[in-house]
Design a protein around this motif. Structure first.
Motif, PDB file in Angstrom:
ATOM      1  N   HIS A   1      10.207   6.638 -22.242  1.00  0.00           N
ATOM      2  CA  HIS A   1       8.895   6.993 -22.756  1.00  0.00           C
ATOM      3  C   HIS A   1       8.938   8.395 -23.336  1.00  0.00           C
ATOM      4  N   PRO A   2       7.992   8.720 -24.222  1.00  0.00           N
ATOM      5  CA  PRO A   2       7.946  10.079 -24.778  1.00  0.00           C
ATOM      6  C   PRO A   2       7.454  11.066 -23.722  1.00  0.00           C
ATOM      7  N   PHE A   3       7.854  12.297 -23.875  1.00  0.00           N
ATOM      8  CA  PHE A   3       7.412  13.351 -22.975  1.00  0.00           C
ATOM      9  C   PHE A   3       6.354  14.189 -23.671  1.00  0.00           C
ATOM     10  N   ARG A   4       5.445  14.723 -22.887  1.00  0.00           N
ATOM     11  CA  ARG A   4       4.446  15.626 -23.450  1.00  0.00           C
ATOM     12  C   ARG A   4       5.123  16.934 -23.787  1.00  0.00           C
TER      13      ARG A   4
ATOM     14  N   LYS B   1       3.909  13.677 -10.194  1.00  0.00           N
ATOM     15  CA  LYS B   1       5.001  14.655 -10.232  1.00  0.00           C
ATOM     16  C   LYS B   1       5.658  14.712 -11.610  1.00  0.00           C
ATOM     17  N   VAL B   2       5.821  13.566 -12.265  1.00  0.00           N
ATOM     18  CA  VAL B   2       6.479  13.552 -13.572  1.00  0.00           C
ATOM     19  C   VAL B   2       5.472  13.599 -14.719  1.00  0.00           C
ATOM     20  N   ASP B   3       4.202  13.845 -14.401  1.00  0.00           N
ATOM     21  CA  ASP B   3       3.145  14.054 -15.386  1.00  0.00           C
ATOM     22  C   ASP B   3       2.904  12.839 -16.283  1.00  0.00           C
TER      23      ASP B   3
ATOM     24  N   ILE C   1      12.547   4.403  -7.775  1.00  0.00           N
ATOM     25  CA  ILE C   1      11.455   4.239  -8.739  1.00  0.00           C
ATOM     26  C   ILE C   1      12.069   4.400 -10.118  1.00  0.00           C
ATOM     27  N   GLU C   2      11.831   3.436 -10.975  1.00  0.00           N
ATOM     28  CA  GLU C   2      12.376   3.479 -12.330  1.00  0.00           C
ATOM     29  C   GLU C   2      11.235   3.435 -13.337  1.00  0.00           C
ATOM     30  N   LEU C   3      11.308   4.302 -14.333  1.00  0.00           N
ATOM     31  CA  LEU C   3      10.342   4.320 -15.414  1.00  0.00           C
ATOM     32  C   LEU C   3      11.038   3.936 -16.703  1.00  0.00           C
TER      33      LEU C   3
ATOM     34  N   GLU D   1       0.826  -1.208   0.000  1.00  0.00           N
ATOM     35  CA  GLU D   1       0.000   0.000   0.000  1.00  0.00           C
ATOM     36  C   GLU D   1       0.859   1.255   0.000  1.00  0.00           C
ATOM     37  N   ARG D   2       1.955   1.242   0.747  1.00  0.00           N
ATOM     38  CA  ARG D   2       2.874   2.389   0.751  1.00  0.00           C
ATOM     39  C   ARG D   2       3.539   2.546  -0.606  1.00  0.00           C
ATOM     40  N   ALA D   3       3.919   1.425  -1.230  1.00  0.00           N
ATOM     41  CA  ALA D   3       4.528   1.476  -2.564  1.00  0.00           C
ATOM     42  C   ALA D   3       3.542   2.066  -3.571  1.00  0.00           C
ATOM     43  N   LEU D   4       2.274   1.719  -3.459  1.00  0.00           N
ATOM     44  CA  LEU D   4       1.259   2.270  -4.358  1.00  0.00           C
ATOM     45  C   LEU D   4       1.127   3.774  -4.165  1.00  0.00           C
ATOM     46  N   LEU D   5       1.099   4.226  -2.926  1.00  0.00           N
ATOM     47  CA  LEU D   5       0.996   5.658  -2.639  1.00  0.00           C
ATOM     48  C   LEU D   5       2.203   6.420  -3.199  1.00  0.00           C
ATOM     49  N   LEU D   6       3.402   5.899  -2.976  1.00  0.00           N
ATOM     50  CA  LEU D   6       4.614   6.553  -3.495  1.00  0.00           C
ATOM     51  C   LEU D   6       4.634   6.565  -5.016  1.00  0.00           C
ATOM     52  N   THR D   7       4.147   5.500  -5.631  1.00  0.00           N
ATOM     53  CA  THR D   7       4.096   5.439  -7.092  1.00  0.00           C
ATOM     54  C   THR D   7       3.111   6.458  -7.641  1.00  0.00           C
ATOM     55  N   GLN D   8       1.955   6.591  -7.024  1.00  0.00           N
ATOM     56  CA  GLN D   8       0.967   7.578  -7.463  1.00  0.00           C
ATOM     57  C   GLN D   8       1.534   8.989  -7.350  1.00  0.00           C
ATOM     58  N   GLN D   9       2.220   9.286  -6.257  1.00  0.00           N
ATOM     59  CA  GLN D   9       2.816  10.612  -6.077  1.00  0.00           C
ATOM     60  C   GLN D   9       3.884  10.880  -7.130  1.00  0.00           C
ATOM     61  N   HIS D  10       4.723   9.877  -7.404  1.00  0.00           N
ATOM     62  CA  HIS D  10       5.788  10.053  -8.395  1.00  0.00           C
ATOM     63  C   HIS D  10       5.200  10.252  -9.793  1.00  0.00           C
ATOM     64  N   CYS D  11       4.194   9.473 -10.138  1.00  0.00           N
ATOM     65  CA  CYS D  11       3.581   9.598 -11.468  1.00  0.00           C
ATOM     66  C   CYS D  11       2.946  10.965 -11.664  1.00  0.00           C
TER      67      CYS D  11
END
Length: 134
Positions: free
Chosen positions: A102-105, A40-42, A97-99, A28-38
């Motif tokens: 991917h293309p950027f907007r 933040k990086v749009d 966290i690694e992505l 659950e903490r990993a999900l919260l941190l992932t949502q915040q990171h996503c």
């Protein structure tokens, strides 16, 4: 009568339940941190979840090997393509966290000019009306 082996099995079962319960909290903490990171990086987190990929001994920020949980998730930038990402957790602590590439907007074009040429020229003119350098 309760024997020692029965107590051992009960303790083993209780330990397994506690480990799974704690793992759920870490997820659950990993999900919260992932949502915040996503956000933040749009990028958009797809399916709103993270899934445990593996348990491994990985080096932490200090270089020590620790038990880590690696969760995977999918995200999108444009809404058309899915890209993969991962989050590494050392207990409740975030490892990284690694992505995937991917293309950027691209930001929408601004209607206002970056430099107002008329205002720049007027600020550079001499008080007597001559352009600079004369």
């Amino acid at each position: 009568m309760i024997e020692l082996f029965d107590v051992f099995l009960l303790m083993l079962f209780a330990s397994a339940c506690a480990w799974l319960w704690r793992g759920h909290g870490i997820r659950e903490r990993a999900l919260l941190l992932t949502q915040q990171h996503c956000s933040k990086v749009d990028v958009e987190l797809l399916d709103g979840n993270v899934a445990l990929r593996r348990l491994a001994l990985l080096p932490d920020a200090r270089g020590r090997k620790r038990l880590a949980r690696v969760y995977g998730f999918e995200f999108t930038v444009t809404g058309e393509q899915r890209h993969e990402g991962s989050i590494t957790m050392f207990g409740q602590q975030l490892g990284r966290i690694e992505l995937a590439p991917h293309p950027f907007r691209t930001p929408p074009p601004d209607s206002a000019p970056v430099i107002d040429l008329q205002r720049w020229r007027s600020s550079r003119e001499h008080s007597d009306g001559r352009p600079p350098g004369d």
